[in-house]
Scaffold this motif. Sequence first.
Motif, short mmCIF file in Angstrom:
data_model
loop_
_atom_site.label_atom_id
_atom_site.label_comp_id
_atom_site.label_asym_id
_atom_site.label_seq_id
_atom_site.Cartn_x
_atom_site.Cartn_y
_atom_site.Cartn_z
N LEU A 31 23.94 -7.59 10.57
CA LEU A 31 24.72 -8.83 10.60
C LEU A 31 26.19 -8.48 10.37
O LEU A 31 26.54 -7.90 9.35
CB LEU A 31 24.25 -9.80 9.52
CG LEU A 31 22.77 -10.19 9.56
CD1 LEU A 31 22.44 -11.12 8.39
CD2 LEU A 31 22.41 -10.85 10.89
N ARG A 42 40.05 -1.64 14.71
CA ARG A 42 40.59 -1.09 13.45
C ARG A 42 40.80 0.42 13.58
O ARG A 42 39.89 1.14 13.94
CB ARG A 42 39.63 -1.39 12.29
CG ARG A 42 39.52 -2.87 11.97
CD ARG A 42 38.73 -3.12 10.73
NE ARG A 42 37.34 -2.78 10.88
CZ ARG A 42 36.34 -3.61 10.59
NH1 ARG A 42 36.60 -4.83 10.17
NH2 ARG A 42 35.09 -3.25 10.73
N ALA A 45 39.82 6.37 9.97
CA ALA A 45 39.70 7.80 9.71
C ALA A 45 39.81 8.65 10.97
O ALA A 45 39.67 8.14 12.08
CB ALA A 45 38.34 8.07 9.05
N GLY A 46 40.05 9.94 10.75
CA GLY A 46 40.19 10.82 11.90
C GLY A 46 39.47 12.14 11.78
O GLY A 46 39.43 12.93 12.70
N ASP A 159 28.93 -3.66 3.89
CA ASP A 159 29.98 -4.59 4.34
C ASP A 159 31.32 -4.36 3.64
O ASP A 159 32.12 -5.27 3.47
CB ASP A 159 29.53 -6.04 4.18
CG ASP A 159 28.86 -6.31 2.83
OD1 ASP A 159 28.79 -7.48 2.44
OD2 ASP A 159 28.45 -5.35 2.15
N HIS A 162 35.31 -5.73 0.58
CA HIS A 162 35.50 -7.18 0.40
C HIS A 162 34.28 -7.95 0.91
O HIS A 162 34.38 -9.13 1.26
CB HIS A 162 36.76 -7.63 1.16
CG HIS A 162 38.00 -6.89 0.72
ND1 HIS A 162 38.54 -7.00 -0.55
CD2 HIS A 162 38.77 -5.97 1.37
CE1 HIS A 162 39.61 -6.22 -0.65
NE2 HIS A 162 39.77 -5.57 0.49
N GLY A 163 33.15 -7.25 0.98
CA GLY A 163 31.97 -7.87 1.59
C GLY A 163 31.21 -8.77 0.63
O GLY A 163 31.44 -8.77 -0.58
N PRO A 293 43.02 8.02 1.28
CA PRO A 293 42.70 8.79 2.49
C PRO A 293 43.17 10.25 2.45
O PRO A 293 42.86 11.02 3.34
CB PRO A 293 43.41 8.01 3.60
CG PRO A 293 44.41 7.16 2.93
CD PRO A 293 43.92 6.90 1.56
N LYS A 297 38.02 11.58 3.03
CA LYS A 297 36.65 11.43 2.52
C LYS A 297 36.04 10.05 2.75
O LYS A 297 34.82 9.90 2.66
CB LYS A 297 36.65 11.71 1.01
CG LYS A 297 36.89 13.16 0.67
CD LYS A 297 35.73 14.05 1.05
CE LYS A 297 36.13 15.50 1.14
NZ LYS A 297 35.93 16.03 2.50
N GLY A 298 36.82 9.03 3.03
CA GLY A 298 36.29 7.66 3.08
C GLY A 298 35.10 7.53 4.01
O GLY A 298 33.98 7.23 3.58
N ALA A 302 30.88 7.52 3.19
CA ALA A 302 30.00 6.46 3.69
C ALA A 302 28.79 7.06 4.39
O ALA A 302 27.64 6.67 4.14
CB ALA A 302 30.79 5.55 4.65
P1 FAS Z 1 33.79 -0.77 6.79
O1 FAS Z 1 34.77 -1.55 5.98
O2 FAS Z 1 34.27 0.15 7.85
O3 FAS Z 1 32.78 -1.78 7.52
C1 FAS Z 1 32.29 -2.92 6.86
C2 FAS Z 1 31.93 -3.95 7.92
O4 FAS Z 1 31.33 -5.08 7.27
C3 FAS Z 1 33.15 -4.46 8.67
O5 FAS Z 1 32.93 -4.39 10.06
C4 FAS Z 1 33.29 -5.92 8.20
O6 FAS Z 1 33.78 -6.77 9.21
C5 FAS Z 1 31.86 -6.25 7.82
N1 FAS Z 1 31.76 -7.32 6.82
C6 FAS Z 1 32.56 -7.51 5.74
N2 FAS Z 1 32.16 -8.61 5.07
C7 FAS Z 1 31.08 -9.12 5.74
C8 FAS Z 1 30.23 -10.25 5.55
N3 FAS Z 1 30.43 -11.07 4.52
N4 FAS Z 1 29.24 -10.47 6.44
C9 FAS Z 1 29.04 -9.61 7.48
N5 FAS Z 1 29.82 -8.53 7.73
C10 FAS Z 1 30.83 -8.30 6.86
N6 FAS Z 1 38.88 7.03 5.62
C11 FAS Z 1 39.12 8.33 5.96
O7 FAS Z 1 38.24 9.16 5.81
N7 FAS Z 1 40.33 8.68 6.50
C12 FAS Z 1 41.32 7.77 6.72
O8 FAS Z 1 42.38 8.10 7.20
C13 FAS Z 1 41.10 6.42 6.39
N8 FAS Z 1 42.07 5.47 6.63
C14 FAS Z 1 41.82 4.18 6.29
C15 FAS Z 1 42.79 3.18 6.53
C16 FAS Z 1 42.54 1.85 6.17
C17 FAS Z 1 43.59 0.79 6.43
C18 FAS Z 1 41.30 1.49 5.57
C19 FAS Z 1 41.02 0.06 5.15
C20 FAS Z 1 40.34 2.47 5.33
C21 FAS Z 1 40.59 3.81 5.70
N9 FAS Z 1 39.64 4.81 5.49
C22 FAS Z 1 39.86 6.10 5.83
C23 FAS Z 1 38.38 4.50 4.88
C24 FAS Z 1 37.46 3.92 5.95
O9 FAS Z 1 37.39 4.82 7.02
C25 FAS Z 1 36.14 3.62 5.29
O10 FAS Z 1 35.74 4.65 4.40
C26 FAS Z 1 35.03 3.37 6.28
O11 FAS Z 1 35.44 2.37 7.18
C27 FAS Z 1 33.79 2.97 5.50
O12 FAS Z 1 32.87 2.46 6.39
P2 FAS Z 1 31.92 1.24 5.97
O13 FAS Z 1 31.32 1.54 4.65
O14 FAS Z 1 31.04 1.01 7.14
O15 FAS Z 1 32.89 0.01 5.73
#
Ligand code: FAS
Length: 393
Positions: A31, A42, A45-46, A159, A162-163, A293, A297-298, A302
């Motif tokens: 979901l 969005r 990471a790279g 999520d 902020h999920g 970042p 590791k982000g 995960a």
């Molecule tokens: P995500 O946040 O990627 O995914 C969560 C998903 O849940 C989203 O699609 C969201 O829409 C959805 N969701 C949220 N609330 C919900 C609800 N109530 N109902 C249903 N769905 C909902 N990591 C690196 O390794 N290198 C980087 O350079 C890097 N840069 C980043 C820059 C930014 C601006 C941010 C915010 C993060 C960065 N990160 C980086 C970290 C990032 O890559 C995360 O570690 C990674 O997205 C984690 O993946 P998920 O755990 O899947 O969370």
Amino acid sequence: MKTQVAIIGAGPSGLLLGQLLHHQGIDAVILERRSADYVLSRIRAGVLEQGTMELMREAKAGERMDAEGHIHEGVSFSINGLQRRIDFKKYAKGKTVMVYGQTEVTHDLMSARAKEGGVTVYEAENVQLHDIYTDKPRVTFTKDGKTVELECEYIAGCDGSHGVSRQSVPKGAMTTYERTYPFGWLGIMSRTPPADHELIYANHARGFALCSQRTPMLSRFYVQVPLEDKIEDWPDARFWDELKARIPQHTAEKLVTGPSIEKSIAPLHSSVSEPMRYGRLFLAGDAAHIVPPTGAKGLNLATGDVSILFRVLLKVFKENRTDLLDKYSELALHRVWKAERFSWWMTSMLHKFSDDPFAHRIQLAELDYYTTSEAGLTNIAENYVGLPYENVE
Ligand code: FAS
Ligand code: PHB
């Protein structure tokens, strides 16, 4: 609706878990509150650790990654303009990393899931978790104005920070450890060649800078900026001048600049919420922890959580090893905290925190030791390529 595992969130965590479960015949419904296009828009990471690469292949979503990703066998630190390379082959037992954007990882997982008929409900609104401490947890959501109930056996909270999953944890049940850093990263993407063949992390008296990349004609650059800065304070010309001032001169002289095709400022945080399990709800990825970042590791943390959660659920469904449900949080947190430490160390070593000259000289001394001693180089290399995953048995 009924499923075995309800997954909240279609980011890398949720999509990867869904694919891994699917290939073992375990049903999952994802979901996602946003549209697929929004999720793909969005830029994050790279860098992929070897473990993440292997999980993508196990999820049968690694073909394009292997064809288009670029293997890197080292990374450079620039210490006030002096460049030193960390050789992964020599100091990380031959392990490497791959440069391949998170956007591509997400795209490949989405395509694989769609092709194999996995159910992902995009634009699922008002997702709510119910009865997480019973053996019949439920999820309700609204789709096209209709309220739907999803019965399941387990819920994976993927999520993000902020999920709704985090918000469903009873007050007082979660302990969060956190640190906020007094600066942000201004990042740009440009259709220009990379500054070098590998990434360069720069500590400079003016502040941190990072030269990263995506493809031979798509590059990603960052400079540390004060938290109060706005995008409009940084026209492209100013960005390029500041980047050049912070990276080694020989690199700056050959840097090809160009118009930014994306520009954003992100704050830096460290945080871990414990435990990562609440009854039938299991948190994974950013839903449980955030890293700055700096250590790349982000995304990789995960996928590390997902590897453990997948193997626990596989044994639960196939061998009735429900005892392992109690082990998930402990196993995941072992690796999470070590990656938090490394990300905090990289951030502490490479950024300008104050104008205190003593603090900067201490940073330079520590970086000098870590980039010239066997012990220091091994420490950086082992952590950067990714520590081993915990065994689930
Ligand atoms: P995500 O946040 O990627 O995914 C969560 C998903 O849940 C989203 O699609 C969201 O829409 C959805 N969701 C949220 N609330 C919900 C609800 N109530 N109902 C249903 N769905 C909902 N990591 C690196 O390794 N290198 C980087 O350079 C890097 N840069 C980043 C820059 C930014 C601006 C941010 C915010 C993060 C960065 N990160 C980086 C970290 C990032 O890559 C995360 O570690 C990674 O997205 C984690 O993946 P998920 O755990 O899947 O969370
Ligand atoms: C990126 O390419 O976006 C990137 C690479 C390494 C990092 C952070 C970001 O540590």
